[in-house]
Design an enzyme around this catalytic site. Structure first.
Site, PDB file in Angstrom:
ATOM      1  N   GLU A  68      40.032  39.230  39.366  1.00 60.34           N
ATOM      2  CA  GLU A  68      41.149  39.367  38.433  1.00 60.34           C
ATOM      3  C   GLU A  68      40.990  40.652  37.631  1.00 60.34           C
ATOM      4  O   GLU A  68      39.888  41.013  37.228  1.00 60.34           O
ATOM      5  CB  GLU A  68      41.222  38.157  37.494  1.00 60.34           C
ATOM      6  CG  GLU A  68      42.269  38.230  36.403  1.00 60.34           C
ATOM      7  CD  GLU A  68      43.663  38.514  36.921  1.00 60.34           C
ATOM      8  OE1 GLU A  68      44.329  39.420  36.374  1.00 60.34           O
ATOM      9  OE2 GLU A  68      44.092  37.844  37.889  1.00 60.34           O
ATOM     10  N   ASP A 116      51.706  40.504  42.921  1.00 56.27           N
ATOM     11  CA  ASP A 116      52.794  41.304  42.355  1.00 56.27           C
ATOM     12  C   ASP A 116      53.590  41.911  43.519  1.00 56.27           C
ATOM     13  O   ASP A 116      53.025  42.600  44.372  1.00 56.27           O
ATOM     14  CB  ASP A 116      52.199  42.422  41.492  1.00 56.27           C
ATOM     15  CG  ASP A 116      53.261  43.160  40.671  1.00 56.27           C
ATOM     16  OD1 ASP A 116      54.407  43.275  41.133  1.00 56.27           O
ATOM     17  OD2 ASP A 116      52.926  43.639  39.574  1.00 56.27           O
TER      18      ASP A 116
END
Length: 208
Positions: A68, A116
């Site tokens: 992350e 994304d």
């Protein structure tokens, strides 16, 4: 949507027993982190961690590493597991753009969950399923290359199918509505939200 900053998140993440701090020194030898030679699966863009935490609990003979970029997101995962004992789970705080500098011929499967979509054409190379990233992944895999992807974004899914196949990956399985086709599903936080609203979840497994 702007990411909400959590005060003290960076320090809290760094102090977590589940976070690999000096991760680049383990390149090519991440089995030493887990002290076994079990397969290693990674999730790139793990968000708040529900998927990878549940996968680690469900498959104790597989080692899982969640990646992350943002500490204010990762801290939510570390808080979930801090008092738990999950020896086959670790997290790395890093930008996936540099993923090829972290692992070397030791990964069995990569998960790309609700990445994304980077919808603008000029940002195509930023998509985690673009040839730009597929090239980065090449040297990560131990032997057979396996990528499993989930998304609610139809345009990203269509792009990814083309990207995978043009790069030489073979489609092993595919679903245009995962929650209609399967029942035993380990969900991400986004997935819980979107599926509850009736949106189809697109899923694909490819190998090379």
């Amino acid at each position: 949507m702007r990411l909400k900053h959590i005060k003290g998140a960076e320090e809290e993440v760094r102090n977590s027993k589940y976070v690999i701090e000096d991760y680049q020194r383990y390149r090519g030898k991440f089995e030493t982190v887990f002290e076994n030679e079990n397969p290693i699966h990674i999730e790139i863009g793990m968000g708040k961690g529900n998927f990878i935490i549940q996968m680690a609990l469900k498959y104790p003979n597989i080692n899982f590493i969640g990646i992350e970029k943002y500490d204010s997101v990762l801290v939510k995962a570390t808080r979930k597991v801090e008092q738990m004992q999950i020896p086959n789970l670790r997290f790395i705080l890093m930008d996936a753009t540099y993923i090829e500098t972290v692992f070397s011929k030791e990964i069995d499967t990569i998960y790309l969950n609700f990445s994304d979509p980077w919808p603008k054409v000029r940002h195509t190379k930023r998509r985690l399923s673009s040839s730009n990233f597929l090239q980065k992944y090449d040297n990560l895999f131990k032997e057979k290359k396996n990528i499993i992807m989930k998304t609610d974004n139809r345009a990203l899914f269509a792009f990814s199918i083309i990207s995978f196949t043009e790069y030489g990956y073979h489609i092993e399985e595919v679903s245009l509505n995962l929650h209609e086709d399967e029942t035993d599903i380990v969900e991400t936080e986004y997935e819980m939200k979107f599926s509850s609203l009736g949106y189809p979840i697109y899923w694909i497994k490819v190998s090379k």
